[in-house]
Scaffold this motif. Structure first.
Motif, PDB file in Angstrom:
ATOM      1  N   ILE A  99      44.550  22.053  18.431  1.00 22.87           N
ATOM      2  CA  ILE A  99      45.451  20.924  19.055  1.00 22.87           C
ATOM      3  C   ILE A  99      45.675  20.977  20.460  1.00 22.87           C
ATOM      4  CG2 ILE A  99      47.877  19.740  19.079  1.00 22.87           C
ATOM      5  CD1 ILE A  99      48.300  20.689  16.130  1.00 22.87           C
ATOM      6  N   LEU A 100      45.904  22.145  20.924  1.00 29.11           N
ATOM      7  CA  LEU A 100      45.803  22.122  22.387  1.00 29.11           C
ATOM      8  C   LEU A 100      44.296  22.174  23.072  1.00 29.11           C
ATOM      9  CD1 LEU A 100      48.244  25.472  22.615  1.00 29.11           C
ATOM     10  CD2 LEU A 100      48.732  23.066  23.238  1.00 29.11           C
ATOM     11  N   LYS A 101      43.469  22.549  22.765  1.00 27.07           N
ATOM     12  CA  LYS A 101      42.075  22.402  22.847  1.00 27.07           C
ATOM     13  C   LYS A 101      41.810  20.812  22.975  1.00 27.07           C
ATOM     14  CE  LYS A 101      37.625  24.553  22.520  1.00 27.07           C
ATOM     15  NZ  LYS A 101      36.949  25.518  21.823  1.00 27.07           N
ATOM     16  N   LYS A 102      42.096  20.259  21.705  1.00 24.06           N
ATOM     17  CA  LYS A 102      41.655  18.685  21.951  1.00 24.06           C
ATOM     18  C   LYS A 102      42.253  17.931  22.836  1.00 24.06           C
ATOM     19  CE  LYS A 102      40.077  15.069  19.528  1.00 24.06           C
ATOM     20  NZ  LYS A 102      38.817  14.998  19.501  1.00 24.06           N
ATOM     21  N   VAL A 103      43.721  18.258  22.921  1.00 24.39           N
ATOM     22  CA  VAL A 103      44.748  17.246  23.779  1.00 24.39           C
ATOM     23  C   VAL A 103      44.126  17.524  25.369  1.00 24.39           C
ATOM     24  CG1 VAL A 103      46.944  16.773  24.671  1.00 24.39           C
ATOM     25  CG2 VAL A 103      46.612  17.304  22.350  1.00 24.39           C
ATOM     26  N   SER A 104      43.689  18.993  25.558  1.00 25.92           N
ATOM     27  CA  SER A 104      43.453  19.510  26.846  1.00 25.92           C
ATOM     28  C   SER A 104      41.958  18.676  27.482  1.00 25.92           C
ATOM     29  CB  SER A 104      43.253  20.790  27.404  1.00 25.92           C
ATOM     30  OG  SER A 104      42.093  21.281  26.223  1.00 25.92           O
ATOM     31  N   LYS A 105      41.409  17.968  26.306  1.00 28.30           N
ATOM     32  CA  LYS A 105      40.107  17.173  26.671  1.00 28.30           C
ATOM     33  C   LYS A 105      40.190  16.193  27.331  1.00 28.30           C
ATOM     34  CE  LYS A 105      36.772  19.489  24.102  1.00 28.30           C
ATOM     35  NZ  LYS A 105      36.691  19.894  22.674  1.00 28.30           N
ATOM     36  N   PHE A 106      41.448  15.450  27.222  1.00 28.92           N
ATOM     37  CA  PHE A 106      41.974  14.238  28.020  1.00 28.92           C
ATOM     38  C   PHE A 106      42.403  14.435  29.232  1.00 28.92           C
ATOM     39  CE2 PHE A 106      42.349  13.490  23.317  1.00 28.92           C
ATOM     40  CZ  PHE A 106      41.593  12.562  23.108  1.00 28.92           C
ATOM     41  N   GLN A 107      42.555  13.617  30.227  1.00 24.50           N
ATOM     42  CA  GLN A 107      42.967  13.905  31.410  1.00 24.50           C
ATOM     43  C   GLN A 107      44.549  13.806  31.454  1.00 24.50           C
ATOM     44  OE1 GLN A 107      41.123  11.010  34.203  1.00 24.50           O
ATOM     45  NE2 GLN A 107      39.951  12.829  35.086  1.00 24.50           N
ATOM     46  N   LEU A 108      45.018  12.802  30.722  1.00 23.94           N
ATOM     47  CA  LEU A 108      46.563  12.783  30.737  1.00 23.94           C
ATOM     48  C   LEU A 108      46.956  12.363  29.135  1.00 23.94           C
ATOM     49  CD1 LEU A 108      46.505   9.499  33.291  1.00 23.94           C
ATOM     50  CD2 LEU A 108      47.314  11.953  33.660  1.00 23.94           C
TER      51      LEU A 108
END
Ligand SMILES: Nc1nc2c(ncn2[C@@H]2O[C@H](COP(=O)(O)OP(=O)(O)OP(=O)(O)O)[C@@H](O)[C@H]2O)c(=O)[nH]1
Ligand SMILES: [Mg+2]
Length: 331
Positions: A108-117
């Motif tokens: 989950i953290l990896k996925k969200v970190s792919k976005f800027q915001l």
């Protein structure tokens, strides 16, 4: 928008509802589900009819609601009021298949970190939960430990399965998240929960379903209104959190290994202690034991024999062997 929560709490269903909200599609009295957009399949609408092929759902088996469904983080893109909206569906905490929560949180953290915001971290909790069960407790603890503090301003709480007046879940149980009333929402997203479509023959029931749909649409409008007033957080903090957690998980695994070898040593020590105790008991019980053994031995016996030989008389000694019993040390 990222949906995070316990497995089965209603994340994917909520995202399907939002897909219809963003595309102005709707459940209706005459056509029922026909005009609805399905981005994540479910048992009543198992075919997806919206979204690009690159954003394919990862549901396990939509006809088996006893197991965790979403198996990977998937993003779905929409447009709302001229803005691009990305919704991320995530793997549920407390997966029924294993205790893979650590691994899932990293994903989950990896996925969200792919976005800027990241603007809205929507925590879904089944609103019918009455008490802080072990599983919801574990989920909340895991959530608390895996969300960067700086995104607490971006937390939204969605309680599916209930309306405001039928919510059993006590908000005190999430007090540590500091939820604000404007950011907690109830939704009765029951459209996809019916067992078969035959009940749609009942017009009274269909009217009820339509009403719950309209209520959910109102709630989604409120949610979007609140989100539009929220400043986005940098998604980089999720990557920092992921790296820190990765190190921690490494340490944890090492500690578990050490603990296991320590437990083995304790077990071996216990076995040896038992053996020593048994030996001491045996020694104690046999302290008066004397063994008698018959051992054959040879005794040399001295015999006098008088022999007359011409004029000379002499004593001739002759040894005669005789077998008798005696103790070993004498032999
Ligand atoms: N009655 C009712 N059923 C709901 C509601 N929300 C979800 N459900 C049902 O609850 C079950 C689980 O919902 P999902 O949306 O798959 O839950 P999830 O959080 O995505 O689960 P995982 O993918 O396993 O993490 C499904 O059978 C849904 O139809 C709701 O508000 N009311
Ligand atoms: Mg899901």
């Amino acid at each position: 928008m990222v949906f995070i929560g316990e497995s089965g709490s209603g994340k994917s269903t909520c995202i399907n509802y939002f897909a219809n909200y963003f595309t102005h599609s709707s459940f209706d009295e005459a056509n029922h589900y026909s005009n609805m957009k399905i981005v994540i399949p479910n048992s009543i609408c198992p075919q997806i009819n919206y979204g690009s092929t690159s954003n394919q759902h990862t549901e396990r088996n939509v006809h088996d609601n006893t197991v965790s469904q979403t198996q990977d983080c998937t993003e779905y893109g929409f447009t709302w009021n001229g803005k691009h909206v990305k919704i991320v569906d995530t793997l549920g905490f407390n997966d029924t298949y294993s205790t893979k929560d650590d691994e899932n949180i990293q994903k989950i953290l990896k996925k969200v970190s792919k976005f800027q915001l990241a603007t809205a971290i929507s925590i879904t909790i089944n609103g019918t939960n009455t008490r802080l069960s072990t599983s919801i407790k574990t989920t909340l603890t895991q959530l608390r430990g895996s969300l960067p503090d700086s995104v607490f301003q971006n937390l939204f709480f969605i309680f599916p399965n209930c309306t405001e007046e039928t919510q059993n879940f006590n908000l005190r149980l999430i007090a540590e998240f500091n939820p604000s009333q404007q950011r907690t929402f109830n939704m009765q997203n029951s459209l996809f929960s019916i067992k078969d479509k035959s009940i749609l023959q009942n017009s009274k029931l269909v009217k009820k379903m339509l009403q719950t749909w309209k209520d959910s649409v109102d709630t989604m409008a409120d949610i979007m209104n609140e989100i539009s007033q929220t400043s986005a957080a940098s998604a980089q903090v999720f990557e920092d959190m992921r790296i820190k957690r990765e190190r921690l998980i490494g340490h944890k695994e090492n500690l578990i290994k050490k603990q296991k070898s320590l437990l083995n040593a304790i077990k071996t020590l216990d076995i040896e202690k038992d053996r020593l105790k048994n030996a001491t008991n045996d020694q104690q019980a046999n302290r008066n034991f004397a063994k008698q053994t018959a051992i054959p031995y040879i005794e040399l016996e001295k015999k006098n024999r008088i022999t007359v030989q011409f004029v000379h008389t002499m004593i001739q000694c002759e040894f005669v062997a005789k077998i008798v019993d005696c103790r070993m040390n004498q032999a």
